[in-house]
Scaffold this motif. Structure first.
Motif, PDB file in Angstrom:
ATOM      1  N   THR A  33     -24.741 -45.560  23.189  1.00  0.00           N
ATOM      2  CA  THR A  33     -23.974 -46.673  22.342  1.00  0.00           C
ATOM      3  C   THR A  33     -23.078 -47.079  22.325  1.00  0.00           C
ATOM      4  O   THR A  33     -22.397 -47.756  23.173  1.00  0.00           O
ATOM      5  CB  THR A  33     -25.391 -47.620  21.680  1.00  0.00           C
ATOM      6  OG1 THR A  33     -27.476 -47.077  21.468  1.00  0.00           O
ATOM      7  CG2 THR A  33     -25.742 -48.908  21.449  1.00  0.00           C
ATOM      8  N   MET A  34     -22.345 -46.546  21.937  1.00  0.00           N
ATOM      9  CA  MET A  34     -21.485 -46.174  21.440  1.00  0.00           C
ATOM     10  C   MET A  34     -20.325 -45.953  22.573  1.00  0.00           C
ATOM     11  O   MET A  34     -19.421 -47.024  23.136  1.00  0.00           O
ATOM     12  CB  MET A  34     -20.670 -45.637  19.985  1.00  0.00           C
ATOM     13  CG  MET A  34     -21.364 -45.491  18.656  1.00  0.00           C
ATOM     14  SD  MET A  34     -20.694 -43.881  17.431  1.00  0.00           S
ATOM     15  CE  MET A  34     -19.174 -44.163  17.872  1.00  0.00           C
ATOM     16  N   ALA A  35     -20.832 -45.527  23.056  1.00  0.00           N
ATOM     17  CA  ALA A  35     -19.636 -44.551  24.624  1.00  0.00           C
ATOM     18  C   ALA A  35     -20.173 -46.221  25.407  1.00  0.00           C
ATOM     19  O   ALA A  35     -19.702 -46.374  27.023  1.00  0.00           O
ATOM     20  CB  ALA A  35     -20.870 -43.617  24.973  1.00  0.00           C
ATOM     21  N   LEU A  36     -21.767 -46.375  25.459  1.00  0.00           N
ATOM     22  CA  LEU A  36     -21.831 -47.525  27.042  1.00  0.00           C
ATOM     23  C   LEU A  36     -21.619 -48.723  26.039  1.00  0.00           C
ATOM     24  O   LEU A  36     -21.284 -49.894  27.008  1.00  0.00           O
ATOM     25  CB  LEU A  36     -23.431 -47.029  27.249  1.00  0.00           C
ATOM     26  CG  LEU A  36     -23.573 -45.898  27.593  1.00  0.00           C
ATOM     27  CD1 LEU A  36     -25.363 -45.857  27.668  1.00  0.00           C
ATOM     28  CD2 LEU A  36     -23.126 -46.075  29.561  1.00  0.00           C
ATOM     29  N   SER A  37     -21.159 -49.403  24.841  1.00  0.00           N
ATOM     30  CA  SER A  37     -20.524 -50.508  24.436  1.00  0.00           C
ATOM     31  C   SER A  37     -19.341 -50.462  24.737  1.00  0.00           C
ATOM     32  O   SER A  37     -18.585 -51.929  24.902  1.00  0.00           O
ATOM     33  CB  SER A  37     -20.699 -50.496  23.462  1.00  0.00           C
ATOM     34  OG  SER A  37     -20.308 -49.886  22.464  1.00  0.00           O
ATOM     35  N   ASP A  38     -18.293 -49.584  25.744  1.00  0.00           N
ATOM     36  CA  ASP A  38     -17.124 -50.055  25.500  1.00  0.00           C
ATOM     37  C   ASP A  38     -16.332 -48.719  26.793  1.00  0.00           C
ATOM     38  O   ASP A  38     -15.711 -47.507  26.521  1.00  0.00           O
ATOM     39  CB  ASP A  38     -15.791 -49.348  24.022  1.00  0.00           C
ATOM     40  CG  ASP A  38     -15.085 -49.647  24.092  1.00  0.00           C
ATOM     41  OD1 ASP A  38     -14.210 -50.672  24.972  1.00  0.00           O
ATOM     42  OD2 ASP A  38     -13.671 -49.810  23.392  1.00  0.00           O
ATOM     43  N   LYS A  39     -16.812 -49.263  27.433  1.00  0.00           N
ATOM     44  CA  LYS A  39     -16.200 -47.784  28.768  1.00  0.00           C
ATOM     45  C   LYS A  39     -14.728 -48.139  29.178  1.00  0.00           C
ATOM     46  O   LYS A  39     -14.488 -47.141  30.124  1.00  0.00           O
ATOM     47  CB  LYS A  39     -16.931 -48.725  30.068  1.00  0.00           C
ATOM     48  CG  LYS A  39     -18.230 -48.725  29.719  1.00  0.00           C
ATOM     49  CD  LYS A  39     -19.200 -49.777  31.876  1.00  0.00           C
ATOM     50  CE  LYS A  39     -20.316 -49.211  31.235  1.00  0.00           C
ATOM     51  NZ  LYS A  39     -21.505 -49.638  31.951  1.00  0.00           N
ATOM     52  N   GLU A  40     -13.878 -49.523  28.913  1.00  0.00           N
ATOM     53  CA  GLU A  40     -12.300 -49.279  28.801  1.00  0.00           C
ATOM     54  C   GLU A  40     -11.328 -48.058  28.049  1.00  0.00           C
ATOM     55  O   GLU A  40     -10.994 -47.531  28.251  1.00  0.00           O
ATOM     56  CB  GLU A  40     -11.764 -50.454  28.364  1.00  0.00           C
ATOM     57  CG  GLU A  40     -12.186 -50.728  29.638  1.00  0.00           C
ATOM     58  CD  GLU A  40     -13.844 -52.151  29.549  1.00  0.00           C
ATOM     59  OE1 GLU A  40     -13.824 -52.520  27.982  1.00  0.00           O
ATOM     60  OE2 GLU A  40     -13.954 -52.495  30.357  1.00  0.00           O
ATOM     61  N   SER A  42     -10.590 -44.192  26.716  1.00  0.00           N
ATOM     62  CA  SER A  42     -10.416 -42.980  27.116  1.00  0.00           C
ATOM     63  C   SER A  42     -11.230 -41.855  26.579  1.00  0.00           C
ATOM     64  O   SER A  42     -11.835 -40.925  27.748  1.00  0.00           O
ATOM     65  CB  SER A  42      -9.048 -42.565  27.107  1.00  0.00           C
ATOM     66  OG  SER A  42      -8.896 -42.194  25.545  1.00  0.00           O
ATOM     67  N   LEU A  43     -11.809 -42.683  26.048  1.00  0.00           N
ATOM     68  CA  LEU A  43     -13.412 -40.928  25.759  1.00  0.00           C
ATOM     69  C   LEU A  43     -14.635 -41.437  26.130  1.00  0.00           C
ATOM     70  O   LEU A  43     -15.488 -40.916  25.149  1.00  0.00           O
ATOM     71  CB  LEU A  43     -13.490 -40.856  23.999  1.00  0.00           C
ATOM     72  CG  LEU A  43     -12.077 -40.302  23.147  1.00  0.00           C
ATOM     73  CD1 LEU A  43     -11.960 -40.177  21.674  1.00  0.00           C
ATOM     74  CD2 LEU A  43     -11.823 -39.218  23.818  1.00  0.00           C
ATOM     75  N   ILE A  45     -16.136 -41.362  29.302  1.00  0.00           N
ATOM     76  CA  ILE A  45     -16.501 -39.979  29.758  1.00  0.00           C
ATOM     77  C   ILE A  45     -17.048 -38.602  28.417  1.00  0.00           C
ATOM     78  O   ILE A  45     -18.664 -38.235  28.340  1.00  0.00           O
ATOM     79  CB  ILE A  45     -16.177 -39.023  30.849  1.00  0.00           C
ATOM     80  CG1 ILE A  45     -15.911 -40.698  31.677  1.00  0.00           C
ATOM     81  CG2 ILE A  45     -16.686 -38.153  31.439  1.00  0.00           C
ATOM     82  CD1 ILE A  45     -16.869 -41.356  32.525  1.00  0.00           C
ATOM     83  N   PRO A  46     -16.429 -38.073  27.988  1.00  0.00           N
ATOM     84  CA  PRO A  46     -16.388 -36.959  26.748  1.00  0.00           C
ATOM     85  C   PRO A  46     -17.645 -37.560  26.134  1.00  0.00           C
ATOM     86  O   PRO A  46     -18.752 -36.589  25.786  1.00  0.00           O
ATOM     87  CB  PRO A  46     -15.043 -36.946  25.789  1.00  0.00           C
ATOM     88  CG  PRO A  46     -14.012 -37.204  27.428  1.00  0.00           C
ATOM     89  CD  PRO A  46     -14.598 -39.035  27.924  1.00  0.00           C
ATOM     90  N   LEU A  47     -17.859 -39.072  25.370  1.00  0.00           N
ATOM     91  CA  LEU A  47     -18.494 -39.440  24.557  1.00  0.00           C
ATOM     92  C   LEU A  47     -20.171 -39.593  25.431  1.00  0.00           C
ATOM     93  O   LEU A  47     -21.391 -39.491  24.964  1.00  0.00           O
ATOM     94  CB  LEU A  47     -18.171 -40.706  23.631  1.00  0.00           C
ATOM     95  CG  LEU A  47     -18.945 -40.753  22.894  1.00  0.00           C
ATOM     96  CD1 LEU A  47     -18.766 -39.995  21.647  1.00  0.00           C
ATOM     97  CD2 LEU A  47     -18.365 -42.052  22.003  1.00  0.00           C
ATOM     98  N   LEU A  48     -19.930 -39.912  26.575  1.00  0.00           N
ATOM     99  CA  LEU A  48     -21.264 -39.808  27.426  1.00  0.00           C
ATOM    100  C   LEU A  48     -21.619 -38.408  27.723  1.00  0.00           C
ATOM    101  O   LEU A  48     -23.012 -38.803  27.296  1.00  0.00           O
ATOM    102  CB  LEU A  48     -21.149 -40.883  28.473  1.00  0.00           C
ATOM    103  CG  LEU A  48     -22.100 -40.928  29.023  1.00  0.00           C
ATOM    104  CD1 LEU A  48     -23.122 -42.187  28.798  1.00  0.00           C
ATOM    105  CD2 LEU A  48     -22.476 -41.848  30.945  1.00  0.00           C
ATOM    106  N   ILE A  49     -21.573 -37.876  27.845  1.00  0.00           N
ATOM    107  CA  ILE A  49     -21.758 -36.394  28.196  1.00  0.00           C
ATOM    108  C   ILE A  49     -22.122 -35.654  26.947  1.00  0.00           C
ATOM    109  O   ILE A  49     -23.558 -34.593  27.151  1.00  0.00           O
ATOM    110  CB  ILE A  49     -20.598 -35.505  29.115  1.00  0.00           C
ATOM    111  CG1 ILE A  49     -20.117 -35.737  29.794  1.00  0.00           C
ATOM    112  CG2 ILE A  49     -20.961 -33.799  29.025  1.00  0.00           C
ATOM    113  CD1 ILE A  49     -18.588 -35.049  30.998  1.00  0.00           C
ATOM    114  N   ILE A  50     -21.335 -36.089  26.517  1.00  0.00           N
ATOM    115  CA  ILE A  50     -21.711 -35.325  24.675  1.00  0.00           C
ATOM    116  C   ILE A  50     -22.847 -36.039  24.050  1.00  0.00           C
ATOM    117  O   ILE A  50     -23.986 -35.181  23.641  1.00  0.00           O
ATOM    118  CB  ILE A  50     -21.104 -35.361  23.126  1.00  0.00           C
ATOM    119  CG1 ILE A  50     -19.822 -34.403  24.204  1.00  0.00           C
ATOM    120  CG2 ILE A  50     -21.407 -35.213  22.481  1.00  0.00           C
ATOM    121  CD1 ILE A  50     -18.795 -34.742  22.746  1.00  0.00           C
ATOM    122  N   ALA A  51     -23.112 -36.751  24.092  1.00  0.00           N
ATOM    123  CA  ALA A  51     -24.209 -38.277  24.018  1.00  0.00           C
ATOM    124  C   ALA A  51     -25.821 -37.454  24.936  1.00  0.00           C
ATOM    125  O   ALA A  51     -26.897 -36.785  24.021  1.00  0.00           O
ATOM    126  CB  ALA A  51     -23.751 -39.343  23.859  1.00  0.00           C
TER     127      ALA A  51
END
Length: 76
Positions: A33-40, A42-43, A45-51
Motif C-alpha cells: 500500500t505504501m509503494a502504490l500510494s506514491d508512484k513518483e 524513487s523507491l 519499484i524496489p518497495l513493490l518487489i519487496i512487498a
C-alpha cells in the motif's frame, strides 16, 4: 500397545512458523500500500518487489506451518 500422541516439539515449531506467516501477512500488504500510494517516489519499484516477495513468503509459510503441524499430529 503404544498410544499415538502429538509430538510437542514439532508442534511448537509449526506454531512458530505460523506466527512468522501472520507477521508477513500484515507487513506485506502494508508495504504494498505504501509503494502504490506514491508512484513518483524513487523507491517505488524496489518497495513493490519487496512487498510482493513478503506476501509470497507469507503464503509459503502458511502451507509449511500447517504441514509441520499435521506431521506432528499424524506421524508418517
Amino acid at each position: 500397545m503404544e498410544t499415538k500422541r502429538t509430538d510437542k516439539t514439532i508442534l511448537i515449531k509449526g506454531i512458530k512458523t505460523l506466527v512468522f506467516a501472520l507477521l508477513s501477512l500484515f507487513i506485506g500488504p502494508i508495504l504494498m500500500t505504501m509503494a502504490l500510494s506514491d508512484k513518483e517516489n524513487s523507491l517505488y519499484i524496489p518497495l513493490l518487489i519487496i512487498a510482493s516477495l513478503i506476501c509470497a513468503m507469507a503464503v509459503f509459510l502458511i502451507f509449511k506451518g500447517l504441514r509441520i503441524i499435521m506431521s506432528s499430529m499424524f506421524k508418517k
